[in-house]
Design an enzyme around this catalytic site. Structure first.
Site, mmCIF file in Angstrom:
data_model
loop_
_atom_site.group_PDB
_atom_site.id
_atom_site.type_symbol
_atom_site.label_atom_id
_atom_site.label_comp_id
_atom_site.label_asym_id
_atom_site.label_seq_id
_atom_site.Cartn_x
_atom_site.Cartn_y
_atom_site.Cartn_z
ATOM 1 N N GLU A 161 5.461 2.818 9.076
ATOM 2 C CA GLU A 161 4.686 1.586 8.884
ATOM 3 C C GLU A 161 5.624 0.466 8.406
ATOM 4 O OE1 GLU A 161 0.234 1.706 7.889
ATOM 5 O OE2 GLU A 161 1.067 0.920 6.033
ATOM 6 N N GLY A 204 0.811 -1.223 0.000
ATOM 7 C CA GLY A 204 0.000 0.000 0.000
ATOM 8 C C GLY A 204 0.838 1.263 0.000
ATOM 9 N N HIS A 214 9.926 28.690 12.894
ATOM 10 C CA HIS A 214 9.213 29.518 13.869
ATOM 11 C C HIS A 214 8.330 28.666 14.764
ATOM 12 C CE1 HIS A 214 10.610 33.163 11.877
ATOM 13 N NE2 HIS A 214 10.539 32.407 10.787
HETATM 14 O O1 F6P Z 1 -2.906 1.420 7.547
HETATM 15 C C1 F6P Z 1 -2.965 0.110 7.106
HETATM 16 C C2 F6P Z 1 -3.135 0.011 5.629
HETATM 17 O O2 F6P Z 1 -3.279 -1.324 5.305
HETATM 18 C C3 F6P Z 1 -2.006 0.648 4.835
HETATM 19 O O3 F6P Z 1 -0.895 -0.153 4.723
HETATM 20 C C4 F6P Z 1 -2.681 0.921 3.550
HETATM 21 O O4 F6P Z 1 -1.950 1.811 2.776
HETATM 22 C C5 F6P Z 1 -3.994 1.479 4.049
HETATM 23 O O5 F6P Z 1 -4.303 0.697 5.187
HETATM 24 C C6 F6P Z 1 -5.127 1.457 3.061
HETATM 25 O O6 F6P Z 1 -5.448 0.159 2.667
HETATM 26 P P1 F6P Z 1 -6.345 -0.114 1.397
HETATM 27 O O7 F6P Z 1 -5.643 0.423 0.203
HETATM 28 O O8 F6P Z 1 -6.494 -1.605 1.337
HETATM 29 O O9 F6P Z 1 -7.657 0.567 1.600
#
Ligand code: F6P
Length: 552
Positions: A360, A274, A391
């Site tokens: 992450e 992701g 600042h």
């Molecule tokens: O925060 C967890 C996560 O799985 C991320 O790694 C990912 O980018 C995000 O949620 C969104 O996930 P998806 O694209 O499956 O909606």
């Protein structure tokens, strides 16, 4: 609490110990003296790759530091890990997946085999579909249901399905197609979508529902709200949804269940993480807003960095240098955090983007074999664009008790050459790195105050407050101009830096199990907030908060 005394892998013990001993030596040295002793320090510790210059000379390092760090990388098997990633091995061991964001930006004639199949033709096919779609939106042959051209694109996604496209679209604002505006909705807080929808005309708005899994609660909630808004504000004809909603996902059945046609879905694959996905169809809002030619330039820039990372020797390799510096500060000089300070208003979302990319990926407490680590892993990433940060929090970086290694990122040329703005911005950027490195001694403070005519007694009182210890490490990354190509290179630089660190730490940078527990509990609590019964299934704080909310 970790103690960093033992290395991530037993084989690294001798070099880890040498680095610890060397760190004790370095702690006694001041950067100001290092610069005074070596007029060639900038030449020795800077590196260019096309239009990107990395100056890492203002770090608390010597040639020996890098000899030792290079040996650490070699002994950790970094070279072979890099190859394993590029070749599509399943190095994401806890999800049994390959890690191939690099394949998304490889040339069309490359070959990357996953499960006996070359994935490059699939990548190219999706790029071609994106291109065809963008052309139709741009030339007006894709219209809304009432035959009016699309004027607004709303990306609905979160995490990697939001931060990358949002950051890049913001950074490339000078390249936006005229007549189009991009919006990004991520937060499940209804304020986010509400503030966006009130600005829009349903007849000319295109929604992109971006979710790798197509199950993420926030995204699906926002997507349903957007669809309902569209129906309520058009003529409530479900057949019109297909001209206003497209999807980007790996989950075609969920996309279909939502009501988006297969032909309006742009796919990607489980080997794209992701937070590494902006190069895939997740980049569709970027391609729409800046054009497919610019999106391809972004990919080409990232590919140049990939080739450099794969082929350059460690000591001439930008991502390796940044990664090894990260290890040096985290495990040997005790830094808990790292600041990202873009001196470019267009890069204002870069700190948030890199928070996800880095934290992450490397925010892990067990190694690849599932054993708890006894050394520090990913630092806290934070930052803000300059000069605003100066600042706000620079006081702490200059005079506080926390060691804050920082990256200053500056374009040499601005897209907005308005009077002396860019000179002031650039001067501040460079001045801050000098001030952080040099500091100001008590003798210098006293001299300065005396010159200003301050009475001796007042100098005595004020001097300690005006001393700057200096010796604060920074990298400066100068980009000739923030073009799509250079931005691609910059992002890939950080992706690979993060990977280098993960290899030394022997952790899997490509899973994110740490986000799951909160999601599970939120589902339970959501049902309890809805229920008529008093909540009593948790600890007293959680019960108390749920019951308090229900009573309001
Ligand atoms: O925060 C967890 C996560 O799985 C991320 O790694 C990912 O980018 C995000 O949620 C969104 O996930 P998806 O694209 O499956 O909606």
């Amino acid at each position: 609490m970790t103690n960093n005394s033992l290395p991530p892998l037993p084989d690294l013990a001798p070099i880890w110990q040498s680095l610890q001993e060397h760190a004790e030596e370095i702690k006694k040295q001041h950067l100001r003296d290092m610069f005074a002793a070596d007029p060639h320090r900038f030449d020795d510790f800077s590196l260019s790759l096309g239009e990107i210059l990395l100056d890492y000379s203002k770090n608390r390092i010597t040639g020996k530091t890098f000899e030792l760090l290079e040996e650490l990388a070699t002994r950790a098997g970094l070279k072979s890990w890099i190859e394993r990633m590029f070749k599509g091995e399943r190095i994401n061991n806890t999800e049994n997946r390959a890690v191939l964001h690099t394949a998304l930006r490889a040339p069309a004639d490359a070959r990357v085999i996953v499960d006996g199949r070359n994935v490059i033709p699939d990548v190219q096919r999706v790029l071609e579909r994106m291109e065809a779609f963008c052309s139709k939106v741009h030339d007006g042959s894709w219209t809304g249901y009432s035959s009016r051209a699309i004027t607004d694109i709303v990306n609905i996604g979160i995490g990697g399905s939001d931060l990358g496209p949002h950051m890049v679209s913001t950074a490339l604002r000078p390249y936006w197609k005229s007549g189009l505006t991009a919006h990004f909705v991520s937060n499940v807080d209804g304020t986010d979508i509400n503030e966006t929808l009130v600005k829009l005309d349903p007849e000319t708005t295109l929604f992109i529902i971006a979710s790798k899994t197509f199950t993420t609660r926030e995204t699906m909630t926002n997507a349903h709200t957007a669809r309902q808004w569209f129906l309520d504000n058009s003529d409530n004809d479900h057949n019109h949804v297909r001209r206003h909603f497209v999807a980007v996902s790996t989950n075609s059945s969920a996309v279909q269940a939502f009501g988006i046609d297969q032909e309006n879905m742009f796919e990607f694959w489980d080997w794209v993480g992701g937070r590494y996905s902006l190069w895939s169809a997740i980049g569709l809002p970027i391609a729409l807003i800046v054009g497919m030619d610019n999106f391809r330039r972004l990919l080409a820039g990232a590919h140049e960095m990939d080739e450099h990372f794969r082929n350059a020797d460690f000591l001439g390799n930008m991502p390796v240098i940044l990664g090894l510096l990260g290890i040096w500060y985290r495990n040997f000089l005790g830094a808990s955090n790292h600041a990202i300070l873009p001196y470019d208003h267009s890069l204002r979302l870069l700190p948030a983007y890199l928070q996800q990319a880095d934290m992450e990926s490397n925010g892990k407490g067990v190694n690849r074999e599932g054993k708890p680590v006894d050394y520090d892993t990913g630092p806290i990433i934070w930052g803000q664009p300059g000069t605003n940060g100066q600042h706000a929090f620079f006081q702490l970086i200059h005079q506080g008790t926390e060691l804050v290694p920082a990256d200053f990122i500056l374009p040499a040329r601005t897209h907005h050459p308005i009077s002396e703005h860019h000179e002031i911005l650039s001067a501040n950027c460079i001045a801050q790195t000098e001030a952080l490195m040099r500091g100001k001694t008590e003798a210098e403070v006293r001299q300065e105050l005396a010159r200003e005519g301050m009475p001796e007694a007042l100098i005595e009182t004020l001097a300690p407050h005006k001393v700057f210890p200096g010796n604060k490490p920074t990298n400066t990354i100068v980009i000739r101009q923030l073009t799509p190509y250079n931005l691609g290179k910059l992002i890939a630089l950080y992706e690979h830096k993060i990977f280098v660190e993960s290899i030394i730490w022997n952790i899997n940078a490509f899973d994110q199990w740490g986000v799951e527990l909160g999601k599970q509990l939120a589902d339970i609590i959501e049902a309890e907030l809805d229920s008529a019964h008093e909540c009593s299934s948790h600890d007293s704080s959680t019960n108390g908060l749920v019951n308090h909310l229900k009573s309001q």
